[in-house]
Write an enzyme that holds these catalytic residues in place. Sequence first.
Site, short mmCIF file in Angstrom:
data_model
loop_
_atom_site.label_atom_id
_atom_site.label_comp_id
_atom_site.label_asym_id
_atom_site.label_seq_id
_atom_site.Cartn_x
_atom_site.Cartn_y
_atom_site.Cartn_z
N ASP A 59 3.65 1.94 35.84
CA ASP A 59 2.31 2.52 35.84
C ASP A 59 1.95 2.79 34.38
OD1 ASP A 59 0.19 4.28 35.77
OD2 ASP A 59 0.93 5.58 37.38
N CYS A 116 -2.87 15.34 40.45
CA CYS A 116 -2.32 14.29 41.33
C CYS A 116 -0.82 14.13 41.12
CB CYS A 116 -3.03 12.95 41.11
SG CYS A 116 -4.78 13.02 41.45
N GLN A 137 -1.56 5.85 31.58
CA GLN A 137 -1.69 6.80 30.46
C GLN A 137 -1.10 6.23 29.17
OE1 GLN A 137 -3.50 9.38 30.56
NE2 GLN A 137 -3.72 9.78 32.73
N HIS A 195 2.61 10.12 39.26
CA HIS A 195 1.26 10.39 39.79
C HIS A 195 1.27 9.93 41.25
CE1 HIS A 195 -3.08 9.58 40.29
NE2 HIS A 195 -3.30 10.31 39.21
N LYS A 254 -9.65 4.50 31.55
CA LYS A 254 -8.83 5.40 30.72
C LYS A 254 -8.58 4.78 29.34
CE LYS A 254 -6.31 7.26 34.71
NZ LYS A 254 -6.84 8.61 34.90
C1 LIG Z 1 -0.22 8.16 35.42
C2 LIG Z 1 -1.38 7.78 36.28
N1 LIG Z 1 -1.24 6.83 37.21
C3 LIG Z 1 -2.25 6.42 37.98
C4 LIG Z 1 -3.49 7.00 37.88
C5 LIG Z 1 -4.59 6.52 38.78
O1 LIG Z 1 -5.57 5.85 38.06
P1 LIG Z 1 -6.91 5.39 38.78
O2 LIG Z 1 -7.49 6.63 39.41
O3 LIG Z 1 -7.77 4.87 37.67
O4 LIG Z 1 -6.56 4.37 39.78
C6 LIG Z 1 -3.70 8.00 36.94
C7 LIG Z 1 -5.02 8.67 36.84
O5 LIG Z 1 -5.13 9.81 36.49
C8 LIG Z 1 -2.62 8.41 36.11
O6 LIG Z 1 -2.76 9.37 35.20
#
Ligand SMILES: Cc1ncc(COP(=O)(O)O)c(C=O)c1O
Length: 400
Positions: free
Chosen positions: A195, A357, A198, A116, A221
């Site tokens: 990260d 993203c 998800q 992402h 999430k």
């Molecule tokens: C794999 C992953 N990393 C990071 C993020 C970013 O999360 P946040 O927007 O809550 O900071 C997301 C959000 O869609 C994501 O799916």
Amino acid sequence: MNNIKNQFPIFEKESGLTYLDSGATTLKPRSVIEKMMDYYTNYSANIHRGVYGISEQATTAYENAREKVAKFIGVEDPSEIIFTKGTTESINLVARGWGDKKIIEGDEIIVTEMEHHSNLVPWQELAKREGGLIKYIKLGQNHKLDLSELAGSINENTRILAITQVSNVLGAVNQIKQIADVVHDINPEVVIVVDGAQAVAHMPVNVAELGCDFYAFSGHKMYGPTGIGVLWGKKMLLDEMDPVNFGGGMIGEVSKLESTWAPIPDKFEGGTPPIAEAIGLGAAVDFLENFGLENISDQENEVAQYALSQLATIEGLKIFSAGEAGIMAMELSGVHAHDVATILDREGVCVRAGHHCAMPLHQILGAGATFRVSLGIYNTKEDIDKLIVGIKKAKDIFKV
Ligand SMILES: Cc1ncc(COP(=O)(O)O)c(C=O)c1O
């Protein structure tokens, strides 16, 4: 998990809602909403400052939430849990606070092709600031990471591996423990940043077992509020890291020209933190633990496998996923992903369309945009049936 929808007030108002976008954000259960209302209604004081009753009550609730989060991801020392705004802020904190201090010219930062932007752009910027190099681990067969490719990218200059536990597009689950072992066999000094955005709402996570150094995730999430997230880091690393947000609450001593920092976690939580949101996150942890992550995972996998079997019957649909962690991105030949999502919306079905993203990944997949189904605890096979009807409608409308 019968009647789980009863626990989500949104379904009382929107009884026809088929929500298949939990990867973007989950819906919120009553228990989380009520816990936050309780704070705002009954003890909405600031924390760590007042010596009066409701301030102490707020401080206790905030710190209880930290303890719950620590236990939830297998962390013994709650001071290793830093509250942030979300995954993005957590990763930026590592890149700034640890990266700026430690990365020097020629150091290598390894990322994967499935990241992402939140686990990509902070590292690109760090590399630019400090003269580091970004290297990619390529996707192998079935859009999974290739471990031999991984081993070949690690050397004595590698300082960071930044990797997602679950891809928000492919749904692929990366075996972090196995990956950490491969990496540390070659270079034990590599700092592994995971990260977990998800992952945490879909499978049990124990950071000690994963063998990583930092782990980042978002409250919204995992059935919690927006505006709150978590960075877990090993104490030794957090201690040597610099704060990036300076001001009240994060200092040890302040003189006219110099300051020292409070111990972790306060060092990283300058200013009034998101108090209600942290308390809400604690309630979200209770909510998840009440069902059990194994049970949630089993149920979501069953719905995902049903979805894949039904989607496979639709001609012209290309699916970029094996459905792990309930995530499936796809492309309908001849129809733009946004058009599919718009037609699904008319049927009461919410999916996300775009690059999610993950632009580099979409370039590799050869897809400008995809639409994505991502499951939550409330989804059933009936929701998938409505999705299938909607996709077939899109095919009829566009005559493909
Ligand atoms: C794999 C992953 N990393 C990071 C993020 C970013 O999360 P946040 O927007 O809550 O900071 C997301 C959000 O869609 C994501 O799916």
